[in-house]
Design a protein around this motif. Structure first.
Motif, PDB file in Angstrom:
ATOM      1  N   ALA A  17      -5.001  12.391  -1.944  1.00 40.61           N
ATOM      2  CA  ALA A  17      -4.096  13.464  -2.355  1.00 40.61           C
ATOM      3  C   ALA A  17      -2.681  13.241  -1.808  1.00 40.61           C
ATOM      4  O   ALA A  17      -1.690  13.433  -2.516  1.00 40.61           O
ATOM      5  N   LEU A  18      -2.581  12.830  -0.546  1.00 38.36           N
ATOM      6  CA  LEU A  18      -1.261  12.603   0.056  1.00 38.36           C
ATOM      7  C   LEU A  18      -0.504  11.500  -0.670  1.00 38.36           C
ATOM      8  O   LEU A  18       0.711  11.614  -0.888  1.00 38.36           O
ATOM      9  N   THR A  19      -1.193  10.424  -1.054  1.00 42.21           N
ATOM     10  CA  THR A  19      -0.518   9.329  -1.750  1.00 42.21           C
ATOM     11  C   THR A  19      -0.154   9.707  -3.180  1.00 42.21           C
ATOM     12  O   THR A  19       0.673   9.036  -3.802  1.00 42.21           O
ATOM     13  N   LYS A  20      -0.741  10.767  -3.692  1.00 43.61           N
ATOM     14  CA  LYS A  20      -0.384  11.284  -5.011  1.00 43.61           C
ATOM     15  C   LYS A  20       0.810  12.241  -4.940  1.00 43.61           C
ATOM     16  O   LYS A  20       1.392  12.594  -5.965  1.00 43.61           O
ATOM     17  N   TYR A  22       6.790   0.874   8.441  1.00 50.12           N
ATOM     18  CA  TYR A  22       6.501   1.301   7.065  1.00 50.12           C
ATOM     19  C   TYR A  22       6.375   2.822   7.024  1.00 50.12           C
ATOM     20  O   TYR A  22       5.307   3.372   6.748  1.00 50.12           O
ATOM     21  N   SER A  23       7.463   3.496   7.304  1.00 50.14           N
ATOM     22  CA  SER A  23       7.436   4.956   7.437  1.00 50.14           C
ATOM     23  C   SER A  23       7.163   5.666   6.114  1.00 50.14           C
ATOM     24  O   SER A  23       6.764   6.834   6.100  1.00 50.14           O
ATOM     25  N   SER A  24       7.363   4.979   4.986  1.00 48.55           N
ATOM     26  CA  SER A  24       7.091   5.603   3.689  1.00 48.55           C
ATOM     27  C   SER A  24       5.623   5.503   3.292  1.00 48.55           C
ATOM     28  O   SER A  24       5.191   6.116   2.307  1.00 48.55           O
ATOM     29  N   SER A  84       0.803  -1.220   0.000  1.00 51.28           N
ATOM     30  CA  SER A  84       0.000   0.000   0.000  1.00 51.28           C
ATOM     31  C   SER A  84       0.839   1.275   0.000  1.00 51.28           C
ATOM     32  O   SER A  84       1.939   1.320   0.557  1.00 51.28           O
ATOM     33  N   ASP A  85       0.269   2.308  -0.611  1.00 46.42           N
ATOM     34  CA  ASP A  85       0.823   3.662  -0.504  1.00 46.42           C
ATOM     35  C   ASP A  85       0.256   4.370   0.714  1.00 46.42           C
ATOM     36  O   ASP A  85       0.874   5.292   1.243  1.00 46.42           O
ATOM     37  N   GLY A  86      -0.929   3.966   1.128  1.00 46.31           N
ATOM     38  CA  GLY A  86      -1.581   4.587   2.270  1.00 46.31           C
ATOM     39  C   GLY A  86      -2.448   3.586   3.010  1.00 46.31           C
ATOM     40  O   GLY A  86      -2.948   2.616   2.411  1.00 46.31           O
ATOM     41  N   VAL A  87      -2.618   3.808   4.317  1.00 49.99           N
ATOM     42  CA  VAL A  87      -3.507   2.994   5.150  1.00 49.99           C
ATOM     43  C   VAL A  87      -4.388   3.946   5.944  1.00 49.99           C
ATOM     44  O   VAL A  87      -3.879   4.809   6.672  1.00 49.99           O
TER      45      VAL A  87
END
Length: 336
Positions: free
Chosen positions: A293-296, A190-192, A158-161
């Motif tokens: 938006a944050l994951t973009k 998973y800090s990224s 995942s890019d985001g949770v």
């Protein structure tokens, strides 16, 4: 803020992968025709007659609906009872394109549900008392460990949770004190990955994650009257929470917009909305828009504008659990 640059970020070809973890519900709108009321022969009580149903995935499911509408690939991690509501809820999630392979099916829990009767009488309609179905016993540890196994498996994809902690009862649903501790450690590893939490009651118990609450929720944390919360006051308490957690804090303020403290203070004005509104799902739409938006690649401030735009679109959709799409958000951003 450079809204043209933000729009380009949102329109980029990158399709984010976002996991929604936590509490999922089914929202049932039951339309009752008052002209068809019957008196029960057995009890003498009025039996209401449902003439139409609208069914949506709610709570974490509402976040999923919005993320899929925005164009994300979405994994769902939560609990489904082995009952009719569980079947309907999973069907709703699949219909919007979400991956439900990490949802847990169990006979040990009810599927959580919000049943919303709406009475139709002549040319008017009004919402009656809501009927809630949820669990009032502690989530078995075996289920908690299975949830941990599943969220661990999808976090690396995942890019985001987004963590949806919907219920005020401690340890009765998918997000328990045991799981909160695990999630804090997972976010550190998973800090990224963008870890983002919305919690009705326990927002200050999460670590290493972006935190979002509304004026009522942050007032409970600090033991103050929610009526005194305005933009300046919200920023004051957001800063206090930031100093404790060292992570960005969003506070939504309904018609007054939202605030963000990320080391600096930001006031996010609302997008104007005309006519009647229905605030159901507004917070979930904010969550979906902000994390999308944050994951973009958007900044925390830019993400707040996207979340606010999503909320303003959803509240114009009456007596449904609404969703926002990317095209409508971009139109609002262009017209800022």
């Amino acid at each position: 803020m450079n809204n043209k640059a933000l729009i380009e970020i949102l329109k980029s070809r990158k399709k984010p992968v976002i996991t929604v973890f936590g509490d999922f519900c089914i929202d049932k709108y039951l339309y009752i025709d008052g002209a068809l009321d019957e008196i029960s022969l057995e009890t003498g009580l009025t039996a209401y007659q449902v003439v139409k149903k609208k069914i949506y995935a709610g709570a974490g499911g509402t976040i999923v609906n919005n993320l899929c509408s925005l164009g994300a690939k979405v994994y769902c991690v939560g609990i489904l009872g082995e009952d009719g509501d569980g079947y309907e809820l999973e069907k709703c999630l699949k219909e919007v394109g979400a991956d439900t392979s990490f949802m847990i099916h169990t006979e040990k829990r009810y599927t959580c549900a919000y049943e919303k009767p709406i009475r139709l009488e002549k040319d008017s309609e009004h919402e009656m008392n809501r009927i809630d179905i949820k669990n009032f016993s502690k989530t078995p540890m075996a289920l908690q460990e299975k949830l941990i196994e599943n969220i661990k498996a999808v976090a690396e994809l995942s890019d985001g949770v987004i963590i949806c902690d919907q219920f005020e009862e401690e340890d009765f649903a998918a997000v328990t004190s045991h799981i909160r501790k695990f999630l804090g450690n997972l976010a550190r590893i998973y800090s990224s990955v963008v870890f983002y939490v919305d919690s009705r009651r326990y927002i200050d118990r999460f670590n290493n994650s972006i935190l979002k609450c509304n004026e009522k929720e942050i007032s409970k944390i600090f033991g103050i009257d929610a009526q005194v919360i305005d933009g300046d006051t919200a920023l004051k308490y957001a800063e206090l929470l930031y100093k404790k957690k060292h992570m960005p804090i969003y506070v939504t303020l309904g018609e007054y917009g939202s605030v963000l403290f990320d080391g600096n203070s930001h006031k996010i004005p609302p997008f104007p909305v005309k006519g009647p509104i229905d605030i159901v799902g507004a917070g979930d739409a904010f969550n979906a828009g902000a994390v999308f938006a944050l994951t973009k690649g958007a900044t925390y401030e830019e993400a707040a504008y996207v979340g606010s735009a999503a909320s303003s679109i959803v509240i114009k959709q009456l007596k449904v659990t609404g969703t926002a799409n990317l095209e409508d958000i971009i139109i609002l951003l262009k017209n800022m």
